[in-house]
Design an enzyme around this catalytic site. Structure first.
Site, mmCIF file in Angstrom:
data_model
loop_
_atom_site.group_PDB
_atom_site.id
_atom_site.type_symbol
_atom_site.label_atom_id
_atom_site.label_comp_id
_atom_site.label_asym_id
_atom_site.label_seq_id
_atom_site.Cartn_x
_atom_site.Cartn_y
_atom_site.Cartn_z
ATOM 1 N N ASP A 58 11.021 3.072 5.123
ATOM 2 C CA ASP A 58 10.788 1.713 5.624
ATOM 3 C C ASP A 58 11.874 1.398 6.639
ATOM 4 O O ASP A 58 12.684 2.264 6.969
ATOM 5 C CB ASP A 58 10.726 0.694 4.473
ATOM 6 N N MET A 62 0.820 -1.213 0.000
ATOM 7 C CA MET A 62 0.000 0.000 0.000
ATOM 8 C C MET A 62 0.854 1.264 0.000
ATOM 9 O O MET A 62 0.586 2.205 -0.743
ATOM 10 C CB MET A 62 -0.943 0.019 1.206
ATOM 11 N N GLU A 76 -0.352 -4.158 9.890
ATOM 12 C CA GLU A 76 -1.614 -3.961 10.613
ATOM 13 C C GLU A 76 -1.471 -4.585 12.010
ATOM 14 O O GLU A 76 -1.996 -5.668 12.273
ATOM 15 C CB GLU A 76 -2.761 -4.607 9.815
ATOM 16 N N VAL A 78 2.264 0.873 7.695
ATOM 17 C CA VAL A 78 3.079 -0.252 8.172
ATOM 18 C C VAL A 78 2.157 -1.424 8.496
ATOM 19 O O VAL A 78 0.950 -1.360 8.289
ATOM 20 C CB VAL A 78 3.940 0.153 9.392
ATOM 21 N N LYS A 132 2.271 -0.160 15.006
ATOM 22 C CA LYS A 132 1.770 1.160 14.630
ATOM 23 C C LYS A 132 2.018 2.165 15.756
ATOM 24 O O LYS A 132 2.451 3.299 15.494
ATOM 25 C CB LYS A 132 0.278 1.096 14.269
ATOM 26 N N ASN A 183 -15.498 -1.610 3.818
ATOM 27 C CA ASN A 183 -15.155 -2.981 4.192
ATOM 28 C C ASN A 183 -16.267 -3.688 4.964
ATOM 29 O O ASN A 183 -16.396 -4.904 4.903
ATOM 30 C CB ASN A 183 -13.844 -3.012 4.972
ATOM 31 N N HIS A 205 -7.929 6.095 4.272
ATOM 32 C CA HIS A 205 -7.985 4.671 3.953
ATOM 33 C C HIS A 205 -8.082 4.463 2.440
ATOM 34 O O HIS A 205 -9.096 4.804 1.821
ATOM 35 C CB HIS A 205 -9.192 4.033 4.669
HETATM 36 P P1 NAD Z 1 2.786 -4.760 3.630
HETATM 37 O O1 NAD Z 1 3.171 -5.854 4.533
HETATM 38 O O2 NAD Z 1 2.856 -4.976 2.176
HETATM 39 O O3 NAD Z 1 3.667 -3.473 3.936
HETATM 40 C C1 NAD Z 1 3.998 -3.034 5.218
HETATM 41 C C2 NAD Z 1 5.337 -2.345 5.132
HETATM 42 O O4 NAD Z 1 5.588 -1.692 6.350
HETATM 43 C C3 NAD Z 1 6.499 -3.297 4.887
HETATM 44 O O5 NAD Z 1 7.276 -2.832 3.801
HETATM 45 C C4 NAD Z 1 7.281 -3.243 6.193
HETATM 46 O O6 NAD Z 1 8.666 -3.420 5.996
HETATM 47 C C5 NAD Z 1 6.950 -1.848 6.662
HETATM 48 N N1 NAD Z 1 7.149 -1.688 8.095
HETATM 49 C C6 NAD Z 1 6.752 -2.493 9.080
HETATM 50 N N2 NAD Z 1 7.131 -1.998 10.271
HETATM 51 C C7 NAD Z 1 7.762 -0.829 10.015
HETATM 52 C C8 NAD Z 1 8.374 0.147 10.840
HETATM 53 N N3 NAD Z 1 8.422 -0.003 12.156
HETATM 54 N N4 NAD Z 1 8.934 1.220 10.245
HETATM 55 C C9 NAD Z 1 8.907 1.363 8.917
HETATM 56 N N5 NAD Z 1 8.320 0.463 8.085
HETATM 57 C C10 NAD Z 1 7.766 -0.630 8.641
HETATM 58 O O7 NAD Z 1 1.312 -4.329 4.080
HETATM 59 P P2 NAD Z 1 0.201 -3.551 3.269
HETATM 60 O O8 NAD Z 1 -0.720 -4.519 2.635
HETATM 61 O O9 NAD Z 1 0.835 -2.510 2.441
HETATM 62 O O10 NAD Z 1 -0.628 -2.869 4.441
HETATM 63 C C11 NAD Z 1 -0.156 -1.728 5.112
HETATM 64 C C12 NAD Z 1 -1.299 -1.050 5.835
HETATM 65 O O11 NAD Z 1 -2.313 -0.696 4.901
HETATM 66 C C13 NAD Z 1 -1.980 -1.904 6.884
HETATM 67 O O12 NAD Z 1 -2.363 -1.094 7.943
HETATM 68 C C14 NAD Z 1 -3.198 -2.435 6.161
HETATM 69 O O13 NAD Z 1 -4.263 -2.757 7.009
HETATM 70 C C15 NAD Z 1 -3.551 -1.230 5.326
HETATM 71 N N6 NAD Z 1 -4.373 -1.515 4.133
HETATM 72 C C16 NAD Z 1 -4.115 -2.593 3.362
HETATM 73 C C17 NAD Z 1 -4.880 -2.824 2.243
HETATM 74 C C18 NAD Z 1 -4.603 -3.997 1.350
HETATM 75 O O14 NAD Z 1 -5.429 -4.312 0.494
HETATM 76 N N7 NAD Z 1 -3.460 -4.641 1.479
HETATM 77 C C19 NAD Z 1 -5.934 -1.942 1.911
HETATM 78 C C20 NAD Z 1 -6.152 -0.833 2.724
HETATM 79 C C21 NAD Z 1 -5.370 -0.631 3.831
#
Ligand code: NAD
Length: 728
Positions: free
Chosen positions: A355, A336, A414, A412, A419, A512, A462
């Protein structure tokens, strides 16, 4: 001549230039007054022997017209409804006449005996492109985009568009263009011979005049003796091959849910059997009848009027001055975060993408590079522009990098702990007035804001995946979120050209929750023994773009399992249907996690083979005899369960405006667009009928279908959502 919206000048060679430039609008649109003036001009031009021909152009830089003012259609319908009560026949006749006004004017241009050339200096849509098609020549600038998108808002081109396109293109291409509501750039229009030439803006008027000076004939091929249709007569061997396929394709694409699309097929078929003037009458008749359908009214309202209002900031707090963030930081360069960085850079913002380490941050930037390379390869973007956009993304592994950001967005993992840590570390590095946004999909914003020193500057933004394609963004207002944070979020969403809805904090927010209801209903159907293909087909027949099981495979079944688990942990085991939990757990235990695992509800064999439903589903539940299943009821179950969830969000005050629920439901999860959205589905059938439908479904399928007390009140009072929740 008294013209407010046009300027008419004639040069020494007797060539007139009619320049359309509405004084009070940024974009020209057809209104009653505009059409009156075009009529006046036509009278004058035809009566003036010194005028040899007319160049029709626009005075607005980069745009000719956006088409008809759809609010004018709204006024026509209101007048029709008012008259209908006293004299239905006169009302229908009056509407028919009004619907024919534009078409008749364009036909007058076409047959007035003097050549008209449309000098298309930019966007030229709908009725404007129909006007251009009626002209004898068309020249456009390279940046011009033109087309007939009416079908996308529930109607169709009713001012000669279906007839002229079907006489200029072969029938199959004409139908494709009309049914898709396709818009195209000047180069494509030129290659299809829909325009005669493409020239730079500075040369446009001279080129148009030169066409007239060179003796452009003021007659169209279809008005000449011996005219032959591009694909030959309808009643011919070729026609007999084509038309049966057309009607099956039409049904496959639309399930006959769209009266506008159906009218296009009929107009082309019937119109090609007739001389042009009668064909135009046929088109006019269908237009008047389509305009009166519930589908057209609902689609125009949601997909045109409301979507525009929301995109332009209808829900933006007025007390805060507009301030589009110029510098943005995104924390979490995963799936995302990378997408968010990409769309922000595309909007011209400077982005730092943070990251845990540099390789992870760089990987996020690489995602943008991949998307841009594809754009360049397809010819949609110049390489230097793509390079400049990519250069606006700076990968980083240190919170210090976000010091200059006006807006910080976290994406980051979920996980509450992760967070909370990221939020408090970011807060320490941020400018004191910058806004912090979380992209969480499930964690309440109010709780996350506790890790931030000033909850007023904390908001939810979101996104939906994939970020570059999905047009909806939910802006979430936590209990303490301040107006400036909401306004900043909305200014950001507007800058990246997406459509926002503002929702109050709750588990699952708006979209959702409804999506979960959709997928849960499919779980129930599976458990009842409804064959999986019937479930998927019924959903598509109801108008959903993707079946619930296919959708679940896309979002991942392990994610569904985790969401159910989290709900049980937070709210107790009673919060979740144990049958559903058992179903997804069994799939997860079997490694069937969805598309990403190559298997879920579907199997995904290597290409070119296509995905197909997993046969093992049949063995999981005792299968019902398909002949005993009421497919219409399956469709109603899907639309009703999502509409009910939308109604609950309104009753709870999560969503406060029916426009947001409607637009959010169509853009967020593809809620059957012909209904106008989840709330218009209810208003469209009438709240009383919806309540009756829910009661019937509740009696046979359980209390999840029970109407809310608010729905019952509204049914008893004969109220609609749009009346009850009308914006002040
Ligand atoms: P993802 O696992 O692809 O990406 C998360 C990223 O965060 C990773 O690159 C990780 O290295 C990084 N990260 C983790 N801890 C960190 C920290 N302490 N400092 C810096 N970076 C850090 O996950 P995603 O699917 O991109 O989801 C991210 C967020 O978006 C979540 O909260 C999720 O609920 C939300 N979201 C996801 C979707 C979806 O369809 N995947 C849709 C809407 C919202």
């Amino acid at each position: 001549m008294d013209l407010r919206n046009f300027d008419l000048t004639t040069d020494a060679d007797g060539i007139a230039t009619l320049t359309w430039d509405m004084p009070d609008r940024s974009m020209n649109v057809f209104t009653e007054a505009v059409m009156d003036e075009i009529e006046t001009v036509l009278d004058a031009v035809t009566a003036n022997a010194t005028i040899k021909g007319v160049v029709f152009t626009s005075g607005k830089a980069g745009s000719f017209t956006g088409g008809a003012d759809l609010k004018m259609l709204g006024r026509m319908l209101e007048a029709h409804d008012a008259l209908k009560r006293d004299d239905p026949e006169a009302a229908a006749q009056a509407l028919f006449e009004q619907c024919g006004r534009m078409g008749a004017l364009w036909r007058r241009i076409e047959t007035c005996g003097k050549p008209f050339v449309a000098a298309i200096n930019g966007t030229c849509m709908g009725g404007g492109f129909e006007l251009a098609l009626a002209c004898h020549g068309r020249i456009a600038t390279p940046n011009a985009v033109m087309g007939l998108p009416e079908v996308k808002v529930g109607i169709f081109p009713g001012a000669g568009g279906t007839q002229r396109i079907a006489r200029m293109l072969d029938t199959q291409s004409a139908l494709q263009m009309l049914l898709k509501g396709e818009t195209m750039r000047a180069d494509k229009a030129l290659s299809r011979k829909l325009i005669d030439a493409c020239v730079e803006p500075a040369a446009l008027l001279d080129a148009a005049k030169a066409m007239i000076a060179a003796g452009l004939p003021a007659i169209k091929p279809w008005d000449e003796k011996g005219y032959k249709l591009p694909s030959g007569p309808v009643y011919s061997a070729a026609g007999a091959q084509l038309w049966p396929a057309v009607s099956s394709l039409y049904r496959k694409e639309t399930f006959d849910n769209y009266p506008g699309a159906r009218a296009i097929v009929k107009c082309v078929y019937e119109g090609l059997l007739l001389p042009i003037d009668q064909a135009l009458r046929v088109e006019q008749r269908y237009f008047a009848s389509v305009l009166r359908t519930t589908q057209a009214a609902m689609m125009i309202r949601s997909l045109f009027v409301s979507m525009q209002e929301l995109s332009k900031g209808a829900k933006r707090p007025r007390s805060v001055a507009e301030a589009t963030p110029r510098r943005v930081a995104v924390i979490g360069a995963g799936f995302m975060g990378a997408g968010i960085a990409h769309v922000a850079a595309a909007a011209g913002m400077e982005v730092v993408l943070i990251d845990r380490d540099m390789p992870a941050a760089q990987k996020g930037k690489d995602h943008s590079a991949t998307l841009l390379a594809a754009q360049v390869e397809k010819g949609r973007m110049a390489r230097d522009k793509a390079d400049a956009q990519l250069a606006r993304i700076t990968p980083a592994d240190d919170m210090a990098a976000l010091a200059a950001a006006d807006l910080v967005i976290e994406a980051v993992f979920e996980d509450r702990g992760v967070k909370a840590d990221v939020i408090s570390r970011a807060a320490a590095a941020m400018k004191p007035d910058a806004i912090f946004a979380s992209n969480t999909s499930t964690l309440p914003i109010t709780g996350l804001a506790e890790s931030f020193p000033d909850a007023a500057r904390f908001v939810g933004i979101h996104f939906f995946s994939p970020v570059d394609k999905m047009m909806l963004v939910e802006v979430i207002r936590g209990a303490q979120t301040g107006e400036t944070a909401v306004a900043t979020a909305l200014d950001f969403v507007r800058a990246i050209r997406k459509t926002p809805i503002v929702v109050n904090d709750t588990r699952g927010f708006f979209a959702n929750r409804c999506v979960l209801a959709y997928m849960s209903e499919a779980y129930d159907m599976l458990i009842e023994g409804i064959p999986a293909p019937m479930i998927e087909n019924a959903a598509r027949m109801a108008g959903m773009p993707v079946g619930p099981l296919a959708l679940n495979d896309e979002v991942a079944i392990d994610l569904s399992a985790r969401i159910l688990k989290a709900a049980m942990a937070d709210l107790g085991p009673g919060a979740v249907d144990q049958g559903h939990y058992a179903l997804v757990s069994a799939l997860v235990a079997d490694g069937r996690l969805g598309r990403k695992a190559g298997k879920g509800f579907y199997d995904y064999p290597a290409k070119p083979a296509r995905k197909h439903l997993w046969p093992g589903l049949k063995a999981m539940f005792q299968q019902k005899d398909p002949d005993t299943i009421d497919v219409t009821e399956l469709q109603q179950r899907f639309l009703a369960i999502m509409a009910l969830e939308a109604a609950r969000t309104m009753a709870e005050g999560v969503v406060t405006d029916p426009r947001e629920a409607d637009v959010g439901s169509i853009l967020g999860f593809g809620y059957a667009p012909y209904t106008g959205g989840a709330i218009s589905y209810i208003d469209g059938m009438g709240v009383d009928r919806f309540v009756a439908l829910c009661e019937r479904l509740a009696a046979s399928h359980g209390p999840r279908f029970a109407p809310t007390p608010q729905l019952r009140d509204m049914a008893a009072a004969g109220e609609t959502f749009y009346a009850r929740f009308a914006p002040a």
